[in-house]
Design an enzyme around this catalytic site. Structure first.
Site, PDB file in Angstrom:
ATOM      1  N   GLN A  43      -6.361  -3.531   5.181  1.00 21.18           N
ATOM      2  CA  GLN A  43      -5.792  -3.117   3.904  1.00 21.18           C
ATOM      3  C   GLN A  43      -6.868  -2.931   2.837  1.00 21.18           C
ATOM      4  OE1 GLN A  43      -3.263  -6.203   2.254  1.00 21.18           O
ATOM      5  NE2 GLN A  43      -2.124  -4.753   0.997  1.00 21.18           N
ATOM      6  N   TYR A  85      -7.127  -2.277  -0.579  1.00 17.68           N
ATOM      7  CA  TYR A  85      -6.604  -2.210  -1.949  1.00 17.68           C
ATOM      8  C   TYR A  85      -7.633  -2.730  -2.958  1.00 17.68           C
ATOM      9  CZ  TYR A  85      -1.621  -1.301  -0.751  1.00 17.68           C
ATOM     10  OH  TYR A  85      -0.445  -0.767  -0.337  1.00 17.68           O
ATOM     11  N   SER A 118      -9.479  -8.136   4.577  1.00 16.69           N
ATOM     12  CA  SER A 118      -9.342  -9.053   5.703  1.00 16.69           C
ATOM     13  C   SER A 118      -9.441  -8.307   7.019  1.00 16.69           C
ATOM     14  CB  SER A 118      -7.990  -9.768   5.652  1.00 16.69           C
ATOM     15  OG  SER A 118      -7.884 -10.519   4.479  1.00 16.69           O
ATOM     16  N   GLU A 147       4.958  -6.603   2.555  1.00 12.53           N
ATOM     17  CA  GLU A 147       4.023  -7.726   2.659  1.00 12.53           C
ATOM     18  C   GLU A 147       4.701  -9.018   2.223  1.00 12.53           C
ATOM     19  OE1 GLU A 147       0.272  -7.150   0.665  1.00 12.53           O
ATOM     20  OE2 GLU A 147      -0.590  -8.927   1.606  1.00 12.53           O
ATOM     21  N   ASN A 207      -0.342 -16.573  -8.374  1.00 18.21           N
ATOM     22  CA  ASN A 207       0.801 -17.266  -8.983  1.00 18.21           C
ATOM     23  C   ASN A 207       1.036 -16.814 -10.421  1.00 18.21           C
ATOM     24  OD1 ASN A 207       1.321 -18.717  -6.697  1.00 18.21           O
ATOM     25  ND2 ASN A 207       1.239 -20.722  -7.703  1.00 18.21           N
TER      26      ASN A 207
HETATM   27  C1  FAD Z   1      -7.934 -14.896   1.750  1.00 18.47           C
HETATM   28  C2  FAD Z   1      -7.778 -13.590   1.021  1.00 18.47           C
HETATM   29  C3  FAD Z   1      -7.532 -12.421   1.737  1.00 18.47           C
HETATM   30  C4  FAD Z   1      -7.401 -11.202   1.081  1.00 18.47           C
HETATM   31  N1  FAD Z   1      -7.198 -10.066   1.827  1.00 18.47           N
HETATM   32  C5  FAD Z   1      -7.126  -8.856   1.200  1.00 18.47           C
HETATM   33  C6  FAD Z   1      -7.013  -7.636   1.953  1.00 18.47           C
HETATM   34  O1  FAD Z   1      -6.951  -7.642   3.191  1.00 18.47           O
HETATM   35  N2  FAD Z   1      -6.992  -6.460   1.297  1.00 18.47           N
HETATM   36  C7  FAD Z   1      -7.049  -6.388  -0.074  1.00 18.47           C
HETATM   37  O2  FAD Z   1      -6.986  -5.301  -0.611  1.00 18.47           O
HETATM   38  N3  FAD Z   1      -7.164  -7.531  -0.826  1.00 18.47           N
HETATM   39  C8  FAD Z   1      -7.219  -8.760  -0.217  1.00 18.47           C
HETATM   40  N4  FAD Z   1      -7.367  -9.912  -0.969  1.00 18.47           N
HETATM   41  C9  FAD Z   1      -7.548  -9.813  -2.431  1.00 18.47           C
HETATM   42  C10 FAD Z   1      -6.382 -10.261  -3.267  1.00 18.47           C
HETATM   43  O3  FAD Z   1      -5.369  -9.322  -3.256  1.00 18.47           O
HETATM   44  C11 FAD Z   1      -6.919 -10.555  -4.683  1.00 18.47           C
HETATM   45  O4  FAD Z   1      -7.720 -11.691  -4.578  1.00 18.47           O
HETATM   46  C12 FAD Z   1      -5.862 -10.781  -5.709  1.00 18.47           C
HETATM   47  O5  FAD Z   1      -5.186  -9.612  -5.997  1.00 18.47           O
HETATM   48  C13 FAD Z   1      -6.442 -11.365  -7.018  1.00 18.47           C
HETATM   49  O6  FAD Z   1      -7.485 -10.591  -7.495  1.00 18.47           O
HETATM   50  P1  FAD Z   1      -8.904 -11.243  -7.854  1.00 18.47           P
HETATM   51  O7  FAD Z   1      -9.310 -12.091  -6.728  1.00 18.47           O
HETATM   52  O8  FAD Z   1      -9.802 -10.158  -8.274  1.00 18.47           O
HETATM   53  O9  FAD Z   1      -8.634 -12.221  -9.051  1.00 18.47           O
HETATM   54  P2  FAD Z   1      -8.466 -11.812 -10.649  1.00 18.47           P
HETATM   55  O10 FAD Z   1      -7.529 -10.708 -10.694  1.00 18.47           O
HETATM   56  O11 FAD Z   1      -9.849 -11.622 -11.145  1.00 18.47           O
HETATM   57  O12 FAD Z   1      -7.840 -13.103 -11.189  1.00 18.47           O
HETATM   58  C14 FAD Z   1      -8.575 -14.244 -11.607  1.00 18.47           C
HETATM   59  C15 FAD Z   1      -7.599 -15.180 -12.292  1.00 18.47           C
HETATM   60  O13 FAD Z   1      -7.050 -14.558 -13.447  1.00 18.47           O
HETATM   61  C16 FAD Z   1      -5.631 -14.568 -13.392  1.00 18.47           C
HETATM   62  N5  FAD Z   1      -5.085 -13.381 -14.055  1.00 18.47           N
HETATM   63  C17 FAD Z   1      -5.440 -12.083 -13.879  1.00 18.47           C
HETATM   64  N6  FAD Z   1      -4.684 -11.280 -14.643  1.00 18.47           N
HETATM   65  C18 FAD Z   1      -3.821 -12.074 -15.310  1.00 18.47           C
HETATM   66  C19 FAD Z   1      -2.772 -11.853 -16.255  1.00 18.47           C
HETATM   67  N7  FAD Z   1      -2.449 -10.610 -16.656  1.00 18.47           N
HETATM   68  N8  FAD Z   1      -2.100 -12.923 -16.744  1.00 18.47           N
HETATM   69  C20 FAD Z   1      -2.407 -14.169 -16.321  1.00 18.47           C
HETATM   70  N9  FAD Z   1      -3.384 -14.446 -15.447  1.00 18.47           N
HETATM   71  C21 FAD Z   1      -4.087 -13.409 -14.942  1.00 18.47           C
HETATM   72  C22 FAD Z   1      -5.312 -14.612 -11.932  1.00 18.47           C
HETATM   73  O14 FAD Z   1      -4.026 -15.163 -11.720  1.00 18.47           O
HETATM   74  C23 FAD Z   1      -6.416 -15.525 -11.403  1.00 18.47           C
HETATM   75  O15 FAD Z   1      -6.048 -16.859 -11.618  1.00 18.47           O
HETATM   76  C24 FAD Z   1      -7.486 -11.156  -0.334  1.00 18.47           C
HETATM   77  C25 FAD Z   1      -7.729 -12.329  -1.045  1.00 18.47           C
HETATM   78  C26 FAD Z   1      -7.880 -13.540  -0.402  1.00 18.47           C
HETATM   79  C27 FAD Z   1      -8.132 -14.774  -1.203  1.00 18.47           C
END
Ligand code: FAD
Lengths: 310, 392
Positions: free
Chosen positions: B128, B130, B163, B246, B370
């Site tokens: 995926q 994204y 992943s 999903e 969350n």
């Molecule tokens: C084990 C694992 C597997 C994954 N596998 C895939 C995959 O196969 N393909 C893929 O595309 N992605 C994958 N992901 C990525 C995942 O979708 C993202 O980690 C997720 O969308 C959060 O984005 P970020 O990590 O950039 O955190 P951020 O978006 O940078 O968030 C950081 C913190 O800020 C908070 N935050 C952000 N915006 C707001 C808001 N508006 N209000 C309140 N709080 C906010 C978040 O809740 C978080 O606590 C994976 C992630 C993990 C951990």
């Protein structure tokens, strides 16, 4: 009553904090993790600051500080995620040896030439002990299996638990700092994520928890310095609350980092894993919970309006 | 309402159970009960093909595409028996549970014919694409670009946290195809072959030392224009359709894994005497209550959903299970106490409960954090005013 911390202890702790911040950053943790785990030069630096002799009497070449002063330093060791076994030798073993009147080795310990790793029945392992190695969840901790005949000395247990609690507080503080720093710079939706209430509140909750853990820790150290019969209760309270705060800080800091917080590339995991390891060391939450329960409900600790809280 | 299973369904259960048991105690015993996603990838690919031979690779799909047209009940049963037998996490989860249903819903007949059979046969593993370094929670901030060139899309940019990309054959990519657009406008959903010079995959080590996710770099990578699902510029709609899968039926299997994990925590507590301790009895009972809340909640929501996607109320499901499992991870460590600090020295992987603690830290992050889930529930579910959201 005077609940202020002794200025000379605070000054020393600040100096240690600065020293460790300058010489024991995340790059050092990574280098140690890549190989070796221990570094004699780091140890030598701690010796030169007098930290191995912190609790050794001045007559034996030490600084003769109190356990409260020692707890302030243990907190700094936690904050820096220090890998060297300073706390176990200088802040746990030394006061225990002194209490038993075993003073022969104190000068050598103060000089940094001897490490002491004491087994205790409450721990299934000995940190930095000798023997067959066990792997810890913390890549920078070296464990060996505890001997079958490890004793269960109550003073040793309290010293170990107190100094673990102090390190847990420092670890939690460092994780909060890292999360706050990240929340300032990471942007999503065109804003620093620290601007979102969900993140602010999460971090504020950690700050509140820590604010209320620190006094309990200082109280426990002072109770041990004063030789109070209630000291074990205070120590258990400190270890319990510090573990709670460290778990909360770790969980929150990872959450705030998003997927970054789940990687080995970001430094946070070193602190998280040390907190995880120390949560179980010298009595886990459950162990201390039951000591508090026994004291509160078992009549050992007088309760009620006619008794003071202190 | 009628709960419980019919005789025919129970017969299907026996059929699943005995087949899984045969496989897991026989030819595939070496991958039984693997806790992580990265060990023995070749064997797991073989397992995908074995499932396919038995028409077990995608039972919820239509018969015409290699599935069994299985009912919700049958899928529940299948997931239960799959997990009970200790069969390993599906390497092609993303092909079978996410992309497949999305193509069935939104793909052209040529796309279905080109991509579905290989998923059903277990010969094309998908991942995926994204998230990007600057587009996590704010997924619409995607900057990976694709431009048309001679009947092909040419892609430049970077994905992250992908992943299993290192084991995958194909990736579905959300990319910006219209110059000058931002946010949800101007995105398209592309199906891209990973085996080409314009793509580089670099694993990222995660907290337990293993590398399940990756960075994927696109430097002039190509795919035919026909590999775009949905209309040009409509990629956002496609991507959210996929997200509803999903968070939907694909989580049934996961629920059985939760059951296994809670059982493992209880077994550990029995072993070390903690089940005699009222504190632990209560915490374990709370975990059991939480598990049942999730289970019935999910089954109810799926009963209302269409084709395995979750309907509106189901916004609540992701945060419920993620928070439950994260708490279970901490409970597991409390149950182990000091023992929990010991990690295995060999490369066989960490013990189940230690891994549970680590893995569950990520549950509240991937697939919508969350915080984002709460915003969705409050704004879409309760109609509260929207948070400031930049241009998303
Ligand atoms: C084990 C694992 C597997 C994954 N596998 C895939 C995959 O196969 N393909 C893929 O595309 N992605 C994958 N992901 C990525 C995942 O979708 C993202 O980690 C997720 O969308 C959060 O984005 P970020 O990590 O950039 O955190 P951020 O978006 O940078 O968030 C950081 C913190 O800020 C908070 N935050 C952000 N915006 C707001 C808001 N508006 N209000 C309140 N709080 C906010 C978040 O809740 C978080 O606590 C994976 C992630 C993990 C951990």
């Amino acid at each position: 009553m005077d609940f202020r911390l002794p200025p000379e202890s605070v000054e020393l702790a600040e100096a240690v904090r600065e020293y460790l911040a300058g010489t024991h950053g995340p790059d050092v943790l990574r280098r140690l993790d890549a190989g070796g785990n221990r570094d004699l030069r780091i140890w030598q630096g701690l010796v030169e600051m007098g930290l191995t002799g912190l609790l050794v009497p001045e007559s034996e070449g030490g600084l003769g500080m109190t356990l409260l002063g020692g707890a302030l330093i243990a907190r700094e060791c936690g904050r820096a995620c220090l890998a060297e076994p300073l706390v176990d030798t200088a802040l746990v073993a030394v006061p225990w040896l002194i209490a038993r009147g075993e003073t022969d080795d104190l000068a050598v310990i103060a000089a940094g030439e001897k490490l002491v790793a004491l087994p205790h029945a409450v721990n299934p392992w000995v940190a930095d002990g000798e023997g067959e190695e066990l792997a810890s969840v913390d890549p920078l901790r070296n464990l060996v299996a505890a001997p079958e005949d490890a004793g269960d000395d109550p003073l040793l247990l309290d010293l170990g638990a107190l100094m673990s609690a102090a390190q847990l507080v420092g670890l939690a503080e460092a994780m909060l700092d890292q999360a706050v720093a990240y929340a300032q710079v990471r942007e999503q939706f065109g804003h620093a994520i620290g601007g979102f209430q969900a993140i602010k509140h999460k971090l504020a909750d950690v700050a509140v928890a820590l604010e209320f853990v620190r006094p309990v820790l200082w109280r426990a150290a002072q109770a041990m310095d004063d030789g109070l019969t209630s000291a074990p209760l205070h120590v258990s309270h400190a270890k319990y609350a510090a573990t709670d705060a460290a778990y909360l800080a770790a969980e929150s800091a990872i959450q705030v980092h998003g997927a970054m917080g789940y990687t080995y590339e970001v430094d946070l995991h070193f602190w998280m894993k040390r907190a995880w390891a120390l949560a179980g060391a010298w009595g886990d939450r459950n162990f201390h919970y039951h000591r508090i329960e026994d004291a509160a409900l078992g009549g050992a600790h007088p309760l009620g309006p006619q008794h003071t809280f202190a | 309402m009628k709960l419980g299973f019919s005789d025919m369904e129970e017969a299907f259960r026996r059929e699943c159970a005995s087949w899984f048991e045969d496989q897991m105690s026989g030819e595939f015993a070496d991958i039984r009960g693997i806790a992580n996603l990265v060990d023995k990838p070749e064997r797991r690919k073989a397992w995908e093909r074995r499932l396919a031979e038995h028409r077990y690779s995608c039972i919820g799909w239509p018969i015409a595409w290699g599935g069994r047209d299985a009912t919700l009940n049958e899928q529940v049963i299948f997931a239960e028996e799959y997990a009970r037998a200790g069969a390993p996490n599906r390497l092609n989860h993303m092909g079978v549970e996410l992309l497949g249903p999305t193509l069935l819903a939104l793909g052209s007949s040529e796309q279905k014919a080109r991509f579905l059979p290989a998923i059903a046969e277990g010969t094309a593993i998908w991942c995926q694409g994204y998230s990007e370094p600057g587009a996590g929670s704010d997924l619409a901030a995607i900057r990976t670009r694709a431009r048309r060139d001679d009947g092909e899309w040419v892609i430049e940019g970077q994905k992250i946290w992908t992943s299993l990309a290192q084991f995958a054959d194909m990736i579905f990519v959300l990319a910006r195809t219209e110059d000058g657009t931002s946010g949800r406008e101007g995105l398209s959903f592309l199906l891209v072959d990973l085996d080409q010079p314009g793509i580089e995959i670099r694993p990222i080590r995660q907290i337990n030392g293993e590398a399940e996710f990756n960075e994927v770099f696109f430097d002039g990578a190509r795919c035919p224009v026909e590999n775009m699902v949905g209309a040009e510029g409509e990629g956002w709609t496609v991507s959210t359709t996929l997200l509803s899968f999903e968070r939907g039926i694909s989580t049934l299997g996961q629920q059985m894994q939760f059951r296994n994990e809670l059982d493992a925590v209880i077994a550990a507590a029995r072993r070390n005497g903690k089940t005699a301790d009222p504190v632990f009895r209560q915490r374990l009972a709370e975990a059991e209550i939480g598990l049942r809340l999730m289970r019935y909640g999910a089954l109810r929501m799926l009963a209302d959903g269409k084709g395995g996607a979750l309907a509106g109320a189901a916004l609540t499901y992701k945060i419920q299970w993620a928070s439950w499992r994260r708490a279970l991870g901490e409970l597991a460590m409390d149950v182990l106490g000091q023992e929990g600090e010991i990690a295995p020295a060999d490369a066989e992987g960490w013990p189940l409960l230690t891994n549970l603690y680590l893995y569950s830290r990520a549950d509240t992050i991937y697939g919508g954090t969350n915080q984002i889930q709460r915003n969705l529930i409050a704004e879409r579910g309760l109609g509260l005013p929207r948070e400031p959201r930049g241009n998303a």
